[in-house]
Write a protein that holds these residues in place. Structure first.
Motif, mmCIF file in Angstrom:
data_model
loop_
_atom_site.group_PDB
_atom_site.id
_atom_site.type_symbol
_atom_site.label_atom_id
_atom_site.label_comp_id
_atom_site.label_asym_id
_atom_site.label_seq_id
_atom_site.Cartn_x
_atom_site.Cartn_y
_atom_site.Cartn_z
ATOM 1 N N ASP A 1 4.270 5.673 6.803
ATOM 2 C CA ASP A 1 5.726 5.757 6.998
ATOM 3 C C ASP A 1 6.505 6.681 6.821
ATOM 4 N N PRO A 2 6.630 7.903 7.907
ATOM 5 C CA PRO A 2 7.754 9.273 7.171
ATOM 6 C C PRO A 2 8.511 8.947 6.474
ATOM 7 N N TYR A 3 9.127 8.782 5.241
ATOM 8 C CA TYR A 3 9.616 8.176 5.021
ATOM 9 C C TYR A 3 8.969 7.607 3.166
ATOM 10 N N ARG A 4 7.326 7.970 3.563
ATOM 11 C CA ARG A 4 6.661 7.348 2.584
ATOM 12 C C ARG A 4 6.004 8.424 1.943
ATOM 13 N N ILE A 5 4.750 8.733 1.455
ATOM 14 C CA ILE A 5 4.966 9.554 0.411
ATOM 15 C C ILE A 5 3.473 10.361 0.929
ATOM 16 N N VAL B 1 -0.599 -3.828 10.071
ATOM 17 C CA VAL B 1 -1.186 -3.874 9.462
ATOM 18 C C VAL B 1 -0.647 -3.056 8.447
ATOM 19 N N SER B 2 -0.571 -2.389 7.135
ATOM 20 C CA SER B 2 -0.118 -1.642 5.640
ATOM 21 C C SER B 2 0.553 -0.786 6.466
ATOM 22 N N HIS C 1 7.662 -5.875 6.054
ATOM 23 C CA HIS C 1 6.098 -6.367 5.042
ATOM 24 C C HIS C 1 5.111 -6.800 5.849
ATOM 25 N N PRO C 2 4.054 -6.140 5.300
ATOM 26 C CA PRO C 2 2.522 -6.775 7.089
ATOM 27 C C PRO C 2 2.475 -7.897 6.735
ATOM 28 N N LEU C 3 2.998 -8.837 5.557
ATOM 29 C CA LEU C 3 3.025 -10.173 5.943
ATOM 30 C C LEU C 3 4.011 -10.764 6.805
ATOM 31 N N ILE C 4 4.771 -10.142 7.262
ATOM 32 C CA ILE C 4 6.067 -10.505 7.361
ATOM 33 C C ILE C 4 5.802 -10.139 9.292
ATOM 34 N N SER C 5 5.587 -8.383 9.311
ATOM 35 C CA SER C 5 5.286 -8.372 10.587
ATOM 36 C C SER C 5 4.137 -8.921 11.526
ATOM 37 N N GLY D 1 0.356 -1.287 0.039
ATOM 38 C CA GLY D 1 0.057 0.330 -0.306
ATOM 39 C C GLY D 1 0.784 1.071 -0.147
ATOM 40 N N CYS D 2 1.739 1.213 -0.451
ATOM 41 C CA CYS D 2 2.852 2.357 -0.115
ATOM 42 C C CYS D 2 2.351 3.457 -1.160
ATOM 43 N N GLY D 3 1.100 3.236 -2.148
ATOM 44 C CA GLY D 3 1.082 3.990 -2.927
ATOM 45 C C GLY D 3 2.456 4.500 -4.507
ATOM 46 N N LYS D 4 3.068 3.922 -4.505
ATOM 47 C CA LYS D 4 4.592 4.269 -5.839
ATOM 48 C C LYS D 4 3.849 4.079 -6.512
#
Ligand code: SF4
Length: 149
Positions: A120-124, A114-115, A107-111, A27-30
């Motif tokens: 995230d502060p480094y995200r968009i 929820v996505s 990654h949500p599947l491992i951690s 779900g990063c949206g990039k």
């Protein structure tokens, strides 16, 4: 179909079910940002200009089911060739798996979280503008380098 608990790292992309496929997206949206390509240098540049359908708050497509009819140049990640995968950010699970690399620990599947990719502060989130506010001729002015893209 039986899958191991870590199907995301062991099952080839083309063998994933629809549900498994969707679960790989963090779900990063990039992928919904405009990109420019320098064909001579074979380099892809991200801009911070988003598709008009990207929900600026959630990072999701606001019309996912009809995205291809509403946005004719929207690319279907499932049909991308491995060469086209370079248009995706380096953190994208589809790109990683196409290169036979494992998903990262966050990654949500491992951690199991929820996505939060979009928040995230480094995200968009909070850094992007809609294509409805930017003339196509000005896209170069919005080129940005993401930490992991
Ligand atoms: S770049 Fe990859 S992980 Fe991010 S939203 Fe697009 S498909 Fe999902």
């Amino acid at each position: 179909m039986n899958r191991t608990a870590t199907y995301w790292n062991t099952t080839p992309l083309e063998q994933l079910s629809a549900e498994e496929w969707e679960s790989l997206c963090d779900g990063c949206g990039k992928c919904c940002l405009h990109k420019l390509q320098d064909e001579e240098a074979d380099e892809v540049f991200y801009t911070r200009v988003a598709c008009r359908l990207l929900d600026m708050k959630s990072g999701s497509c606001s019309d996912y089911v009809h995205r291809f009819s509403r946005v004719p140049d929207c690319m279907d990640v499932r049909k991308m060739t491995s060469a086209e995968m370079k248009w995706l950010p380096a953190s994208c699970a589809y790109r990683l798996r196409a290169q036979s690399k494992p998903l990262p620990e966050w990654h949500p599947l491992i951690s199991g979280h929820v996505s939060t990719g979009f928040k995230d502060p480094y995200r968009i989130r909070g850094r992007i503008v809609s294509e409805t506010d930017v003339p196509e001729a000005d896209l170069e002015d919005y080129i940005i380098r993401w930490i992991d893209a």
